[in-house]
Design an enzyme around this catalytic site. Sequence first.
Site, short mmCIF file in Angstrom:
data_model
loop_
_atom_site.label_atom_id
_atom_site.label_comp_id
_atom_site.label_asym_id
_atom_site.label_seq_id
_atom_site.Cartn_x
_atom_site.Cartn_y
_atom_site.Cartn_z
N THR A 28 -26.50 22.74 -23.94
CA THR A 28 -26.05 22.21 -25.23
C THR A 28 -25.29 22.68 -26.30
O THR A 28 -25.72 24.23 -26.17
CB THR A 28 -28.20 21.92 -26.34
OG1 THR A 28 -28.63 20.84 -24.53
CG2 THR A 28 -27.64 21.19 -27.47
N GLY A 29 -24.56 23.01 -26.92
CA GLY A 29 -24.19 23.22 -28.08
C GLY A 29 -22.10 23.31 -27.84
O GLY A 29 -21.76 22.63 -26.95
N ASP A 81 -24.39 26.28 -19.26
CA ASP A 81 -25.33 26.34 -20.40
C ASP A 81 -24.70 27.52 -21.30
O ASP A 81 -23.73 28.70 -20.88
CB ASP A 81 -26.12 26.17 -20.54
CG ASP A 81 -26.47 25.76 -22.09
OD1 ASP A 81 -26.03 25.41 -22.86
OD2 ASP A 81 -27.54 25.83 -22.39
N ASP A 84 -26.67 32.82 -27.23
CA ASP A 84 -26.74 33.06 -28.83
C ASP A 84 -25.87 35.14 -28.13
O ASP A 84 -25.16 35.00 -29.56
CB ASP A 84 -27.68 32.68 -29.80
CG ASP A 84 -27.56 30.83 -29.64
OD1 ASP A 84 -26.86 30.63 -30.03
OD2 ASP A 84 -28.71 30.09 -29.17
N GLY A 97 -29.31 25.57 -31.40
CA GLY A 97 -29.25 24.44 -31.35
C GLY A 97 -30.46 23.52 -30.90
O GLY A 97 -30.31 22.03 -30.90
N GLU A 103 -33.69 23.13 -22.55
CA GLU A 103 -32.63 23.83 -21.56
C GLU A 103 -32.98 24.84 -20.12
O GLU A 103 -33.11 25.16 -19.54
CB GLU A 103 -32.04 24.88 -22.53
CG GLU A 103 -31.38 24.30 -23.54
CD GLU A 103 -30.56 25.32 -24.49
OE1 GLU A 103 -29.04 24.77 -24.76
OE2 GLU A 103 -31.08 25.43 -24.88
N LYS A 121 -20.91 37.25 -27.68
CA LYS A 121 -21.87 37.28 -27.27
C LYS A 121 -23.09 38.46 -26.78
O LYS A 121 -24.52 38.28 -26.49
CB LYS A 121 -22.58 36.05 -26.53
CG LYS A 121 -21.58 34.41 -27.49
CD LYS A 121 -22.76 34.05 -28.45
CE LYS A 121 -22.04 32.92 -29.36
NZ LYS A 121 -22.54 31.82 -28.81
#
Length: 218
Positions: A28-29, A81, A84, A97, A103, A121
């Site tokens: 996700t993201g 994926d 952060d 998110g 996840e 990151k």
Amino acid sequence: MSADDNKKAAAQAALQHVTPGSVVGIGTGSTANHFIDLLAGIRHKIDGAVASSEVSAQRLRGHGIQVLDLNSVDDLPLYVDGADESNHNLQLIKGGGGALTREKIVAAVAGKFVCIADGSKLVDVLGSFPLPVEVIPMARSYVARQIVGLGGNPMWRDGFVTDNGNLILDVHNLEIMEAAKMEERLNNITGVVTNGLFARRPADVLILGTDDGVKVME
Ligand code: 5RP
């Protein structure tokens, strides 16, 4: 190159990990979104996808990619994926998110976890990014007090509800030197569903898009 260009370059590089005829786990993201859009180009070569959030499931379906229930999938060789933060051991903070629990489940099932991100990151010590913790609603205040006891400063992500119907506390001021221990400690607080530290199950491969090209860490 913008951060978004670098995310897209990392997503492009991750395509080579897709095994034809397999089901692909999808995160996700914004970086995962690039991967979904690129996966659409080879959708006829895969058997479908498992999504870590409703929003990713919708995007996959929009591209004509079949979304499968994880419980009906016997073999999930790959999960792709974003993150952060990642340290040099490929331990991650995820959940910006709010999709951290699903996840973590998909990552646990997958044979290989390929993390894609822009170069910013990568950090030496996890914790500058506030650590998301998914909490059962009635336990919010109790969990927050326990986290204060661990030295963190939890902030309620007001107005946000996870796909599982729970709340998120974003924990500031944690300098996470022993990520696996912190992951365990937070998960042991009654009322915590899970936290966004991926230390016990880190990424297997980290693909970073940078202004100097794509870098791969394993
Ligand atoms: C969502 C996540 C994302 O992977 C993380 O927030 C990174 O997002 P982006 O790819 O937009 O930078 O954990 O819960």
